[in-house]
Design a protein around this motif. Structure first.
Motif, mmCIF file in Angstrom:
data_model
loop_
_atom_site.group_PDB
_atom_site.id
_atom_site.type_symbol
_atom_site.label_atom_id
_atom_site.label_comp_id
_atom_site.label_asym_id
_atom_site.label_seq_id
_atom_site.Cartn_x
_atom_site.Cartn_y
_atom_site.Cartn_z
ATOM 1 N N ALA A 271 38.445 45.882 39.639
ATOM 2 C CA ALA A 271 39.071 44.792 40.395
ATOM 3 C C ALA A 271 39.634 43.705 39.481
ATOM 4 O O ALA A 271 40.146 42.697 39.972
ATOM 5 N N GLY A 272 39.549 43.902 38.165
ATOM 6 C CA GLY A 272 40.148 42.935 37.238
ATOM 7 C C GLY A 272 39.668 41.515 37.503
ATOM 8 O O GLY A 272 38.476 41.245 37.561
ATOM 9 N N GLU A 276 42.264 40.179 45.190
ATOM 10 C CA GLU A 276 43.104 39.181 45.867
ATOM 11 C C GLU A 276 44.042 38.466 44.892
ATOM 12 O O GLU A 276 45.052 37.893 45.315
ATOM 13 N N THR A 277 43.753 38.519 43.582
ATOM 14 C CA THR A 277 44.610 37.819 42.612
ATOM 15 C C THR A 277 45.835 38.637 42.229
ATOM 16 O O THR A 277 46.769 38.124 41.618
ATOM 17 N N GLY A 278 45.823 39.929 42.538
ATOM 18 C CA GLY A 278 46.935 40.792 42.115
ATOM 19 C C GLY A 278 46.739 41.344 40.716
ATOM 20 O O GLY A 278 47.390 42.300 40.336
ATOM 21 N N ALA A 310 48.892 47.185 35.927
ATOM 22 C CA ALA A 310 47.497 47.040 36.315
ATOM 23 C C ALA A 310 46.824 46.080 35.351
ATOM 24 O O ALA A 310 47.320 45.820 34.266
ATOM 25 N N HIS A 311 45.709 45.528 35.781
ATOM 26 C CA HIS A 311 44.892 44.761 34.831
ATOM 27 C C HIS A 311 43.427 45.124 34.962
ATOM 28 O O HIS A 311 42.862 45.144 36.051
ATOM 29 N N SER A 312 42.808 45.406 33.829
ATOM 30 C CA SER A 312 41.349 45.500 33.767
ATOM 31 C C SER A 312 40.915 45.159 32.359
ATOM 32 O O SER A 312 41.634 45.431 31.398
ATOM 33 N N THR A 341 34.715 43.530 39.521
ATOM 34 C CA THR A 341 35.611 42.706 38.691
ATOM 35 C C THR A 341 35.247 42.802 37.208
ATOM 36 O O THR A 341 34.179 43.294 36.835
ATOM 37 N N ASP A 342 36.146 42.271 36.377
ATOM 38 C CA ASP A 342 35.882 42.149 34.936
ATOM 39 C C ASP A 342 34.551 41.439 34.698
ATOM 40 O O ASP A 342 33.738 41.884 33.887
#
Lengths: 407, 290
Positions: A271-272, A276-278, A310-312, A341-342
């Motif tokens: 969820a990085g 909700e943050t994108g 993507a972000h992780s 999340t991270d």
């Protein structure tokens, strides 16, 4: 839909899991994709191929990996008269430190069988690149690994490992300079070198037959787990938990259990900074179906069908798609998909290091983060198996940085 | 309702625009091969790319391929990758690309326009809606790189049914056993990719285009356009002499790139320079005569 007779029958002949999967590739690759499919079908039916795989799995990779009862974490998560009994499937103890080598072994044996003389691969965290470089050294084949510039920076130790193993690491500067772009570049290489080259895809994605083939090679994880838990507990587990980027470690664990209706199965996406943050990599939780890299699957994309970055914190989960079989398992409801999340993964990373003496990779730290949410509420006799699919040596710099420590 | 039979006939159920067929017929009568030009819609911005598009017929383009940019153009080399990035950065949307074609059609009834790109933006737009809008805008054909015949149900068959030509790529790896499958639902023309590889990276020179075209002609009556790796008027002339048309893409896209200022904006001479290059290529396929 009525319940299916089996969740293990896919894909169909066209490579579809429900509406997902398929073969969305340029014509130049199509004849080769069909050749890989024929060669893989023949290899599967050849006992000598399986014997080769088993021999290297045992003596080179170190399989079977242990199924370990994590007693201190079990105690830590317990509260009063609840708390699940937690086991780790220790695929981080494999040679090269992750589950990736299982698949690379299978694919390079196939490449040899097909007479291919050059190997290419893409990598994100570098684990698949290292595993590919490793089997290429073992089988004496030239190896080119495509890796995004951003990932090269955050996974420097693995870049050096690949070079030590004799591979050429080609930096990818296009697009978001991460895993998806490395995959684009590997596909471009393949189009230009179809005759000599075998592309070892690192996860259960890509055009058919890759999603099924990679799953089959990784299913050794689930098969061993089944035997080991029967020996340890005399029964099947109540739940399975694994992290998901493309989803190969998860499918490897899940697939042999899909038809065991009493086994709850949970996949954990990245969820990085929060879905909700994108800024995340949770394709199922935050994406919708589309077509990329040879298959239809859930993707992170904008309103115009352009692929989003993507972000992780975990380079291995930092991919805007997911294997097509997961998309199908999601839609038919057989597997639950959640996210961590991270920050939650970082927390779990540290907890596991302190409580079990196991420094996990950031990828399975996401799975452990979810375990920490649900294990306390489950009954004492609930048996849970989590796939510890990689070790965290490669992540110490990233974690130090996230914790504000200068090394 | 009965189960629909698989469609294999060229043309599908709705009549196509006829523009591609008529253009190749006219080229045949003129005794020369055609010039197909590729440019990415929205590169470097909507206005500039619309001006290039409007100028192409007069500059000598016989058919126009308009690229629909995609974030992950897996079959394209650095030139078209960068061009796609520029267009996306400028914010071009698929609906606006259709608007560009509609505006182009206002003043140009004959030159065929073929949209070229990847499947996801179309899938995301909705296949039926896309085909209706494209047809309405005056699009004559589609080239979608990541849809081989194995995925014909996705877009190829619906396109034929909607009266939009679906132009397929054939490659050196498409052998005689596979060619009939590739050609079965192809309409308009066949795009022969003369090299194994991505766009714009290898030269088509030295490739035996003639025998490749002859091989294809044994399997189809459709016109054959040859592309990937054609950069100069001489190369275009060489290819157009043995095929029905030569496709030039990356070389034109590079022209766009070399006329951007430091901020990536079009310099005043950009449109004219690109059209001049098209003119030189057009002269090439016309046998160098003026």
């Amino acid at each position: 839909m009525d319940s299916l007779n089996t969740y293990r029958g896919g894909p169909d002949e066209q490579g579809h899991f429900g509406v997902f999967g398929g073969r969305f590739v340029a014509e130049t690759l199509m004849p080769l994709i069909l050749e890989v499919e024929r060669a893989y079908e023949a290899a599967k039916a050849d006992p000598a191929f399986q014997q080769d795989f088993d021999r290297y799995a045992k003596h080179y990779i170190g399989r079977p990996s242990p199924l370990y009862f994590a007693s201190r974490l079990t105690e830590h998560f317990a509260k009063g008269d609840t708390g699940a009994k937690l086991y780790f499937k220790r695929d981080e103890l494999n040679h090269t430190g992750a589950h990736k080598i299982n698949n690379c072994l299978g694919q390079i044996l196939l490449a040899k069988r097909m007479g291919k003389t050059r190997i290419i691969a893409e990598t994100g965290a570098g684990q698949h690149g290292v595993a590919t470089a490793t089997v290429c050294a073992l089988f004496d084949l030239p190896c080119i690994v495509y890796m995004g510039e951003v990932d090269i920076e955050r996974q420097a130790p693995n870049v050096f490992r690949m070079k030590l193993l004799g591979a050429e690491v080609r930096p990818v500067s296009s697009g978001s300079r991460t895993l998806k772009d490395a995959m684009n570049e590997a596909l471009r290489d393949w189009v230009a070198n179809v005759e000599s080259t075998f592309y070892i895809i690192g996860t259960v994605a890509g055009p058919h037959p890759y999603p099924a083939m990679v799953r089959d090679f990784q299913s050794v994880i689930g098969r061993e787990t089944r035997e080991q838990i029967l020996e340890a507990e005399g029964r099947l587990p109540d739940s399975l938990v694994a992290c998901i980027g493309g989803g190969s470690n998860a499918l490897g664990l899940f697939h042999p259990f899909l038809d065991e209706q009493d086994v709850r199965i949970i996949g954990v996406e990245a969820a990085g900074h929060g879905v909700e943050t994108g800024a995340h990599a949770a394709s199922l939780t935050g994406g919708r179906p589309g077509v990329l890299h040879g298959n239809r699957t859930y993707l992170l994309q904008d309103d115009d069908g352009q692929i989003l970055e993507a972000h992780s914190i975990s380079a291995g989960l930092d991919y805007p798609g997911i294997g097509p079989e997961h998309s199908w398992l999601h839609d038919v409801g057989r597997v639950e998909y959640v996210s961590a999340t991270d920050a939650e993964a970082l927390e779990a990373f540290q907890l596991c290091s302190r409580m079990e003496g196991i420094i996990p990779a950031l990828e399975p730290s996401h799975a452990l983060a979810h375990v920490s949410r649900i294990a306390p509420e489950l009954p004492k006799d609930h048996i849970m198996v989590m796939n510890m699919c990689g070790r965290g040596d490669k992540d110490v710099f990233t974690v130090a940085d996230a914790l504000g420590v200068t090394l | 309702m009965s189960v629909p039979a698989p469609r294999t006939a060229v043309g599908g159920t709705a009549p196509d625009s006829g523009r591609i067929r008529e253009r190749f017929q006219a080229l045949k009568e003129a005794g020369r091969g055609g010039l197909v030009t590729f440019l990415t819609a929205g590169d470097p911005d909507r206005e500039t790319s619309s001006r290039i598009l409007r100028g192409l017929p007069a500059a000598g383009a016989d058919l126009i391929e308009l690229g629909m940019p995609f974030t992950d153009p897996m079959a394209d080399g650095p030139a078209i990758q960068a061009s796609s990035q520029r267009a996306l950065k400028a914010g071009i949307k698929l609906a606006e690309i259709l608007d560009m074609v509609r505006a182009f059609r206002d003043g140009e009834a004959d030159t065929p326009v073929i949209l070229m790109g990847y499947y996801n933006p179309i899938y995301n737009y909705g296949v039926e809606r896309f085909l209706a809008d494209a047809k309405g805008a005056g699009v004559d054909g589609l080239i979608v790189v990541d849809l081989p015949p194995e995925e014909d149900r996705e877009l190829c068959l619906p396109a034929l049914a909607a009266g939009v030509n679906f132009i397929r790529l054939a490659t050196p790896t498409t052998d005689d056993a596979r060619l009939p499958k590739v050609l079965a639902n192809t309409s308009g023309f066949v795009y022969y990719v003369s090299i194994m590889g991505i766009t714009g990276t290898r030269s088509a020179a030295g490739v035996d285009v003639r025998s490749a075209v002859e091989r294809l002609k044994r399997h189809t009556d459709l016109p054959i356009a040859v592309g990937f790796g054609i950069k100069t008027p001489d190369q275009a002339a060489e290819v157009a002499a043995v095929a029905d048309a030569a496709v030039v893409g990356s070389a034109l896209v590079e022209q766009v790139k070399s006329h951007l200022d430091a901020d990536g904006r079009a310099k005043p001479e950009l449109v004219e320079t690109v059209l001049k290059s098209v003119g030189a290529l057009a002269e090439g396929v016309r046998g160098g005569s003026t």
